[in-house]
Design a protein around this motif. Structure first.
Motif, PDB file in Angstrom:
ATOM      1  N   THR A   2       0.842  -1.180   0.000  1.00  0.00           N
ATOM      2  CA  THR A   2       0.000   0.000   0.000  1.00  0.00           C
ATOM      3  C   THR A   2       0.881   1.236   0.000  1.00  0.00           C
ATOM      4  N   ASP A   4       1.985   5.130   0.501  1.00  0.00           N
ATOM      5  CA  ASP A   4       1.729   6.162   1.504  1.00  0.00           C
ATOM      6  C   ASP A   4       1.011   7.333   0.851  1.00  0.00           C
ATOM      7  N   ASP A  28      -8.250   9.855   0.884  1.00  0.00           N
ATOM      8  CA  ASP A  28      -7.014   9.126   1.193  1.00  0.00           C
ATOM      9  C   ASP A  28      -6.800   7.959   0.221  1.00  0.00           C
ATOM     10  N   ARG A  32      -3.597   7.661  -2.160  1.00  0.00           N
ATOM     11  CA  ARG A  32      -2.698   6.497  -2.064  1.00  0.00           C
ATOM     12  C   ARG A  32      -2.574   5.798  -3.424  1.00  0.00           C
TER      13      ARG A  32
END
Length: 136
Positions: A2, A4, A28, A32
């Motif tokens: 994943t 950041d 978010d 990401r």
């Protein structure tokens, strides 16, 4: 793996967040994904990421992409004052676009219009102008 969150948000992300169109976990997730694509060497425009993830309808996104283009349009090498005002959170993107339309018809400087409309105070304008000059 994943990715950041990026250190700096793309302008379209700032606009969508400021206008309340894309916030919280959805924002978010888009950031990401966008950052992960960049890190993998497969960059994709933030708007395309938002569409792929089906976070914002195409028609809505088109309106904000047009706003992004208007805000980011820069004659010469300097970052436009309006863009700096939006990036710092001093002015909402929609308010800036309205001021840019007024600027087109009046020919006045954008900083003067932002002051007259009460969107910036003189110390804020002075700080943005100082930053703009030093960053050029």
């Amino acid at each position: 793996m994943t990715a950041d969150l990026p250190k700096k948000k793309p302008l379209l992300a700032v606009i969508l967040e400021t206008e309340g169109v894309l916030v919280g976990e959805a924002l978010d997730r888009a950031l990401r994904t966008w950052n992960g694509r960049r890190q993998e060497g497969r960059p994709l425009a933030f708007g395309q990421v938002v569409l792929q993830l089906k976070l914002v309808p195409t028609g809505t996104l088109t309106r904000y992409v047009a706003m992004q283009r208007m805000i980011a349009a820069a004659p010469g090498g300097r970052k436009p004052l309006g863009l700096l005002a939006v990036e710092t959170g001093a002015v909402k993107p929609t308010a800036l676009v309205e001021a840019l339309f007024a600027q087109a018809s009046s020919g006045r400087r954008i900083g003067e219009l932002l002051l007259d409309r009460g969107l910036l105070r003189k110390p804020q304008l002075d700080a943005l102008l100082h930053f703009q000059r030093s960053a050029a």
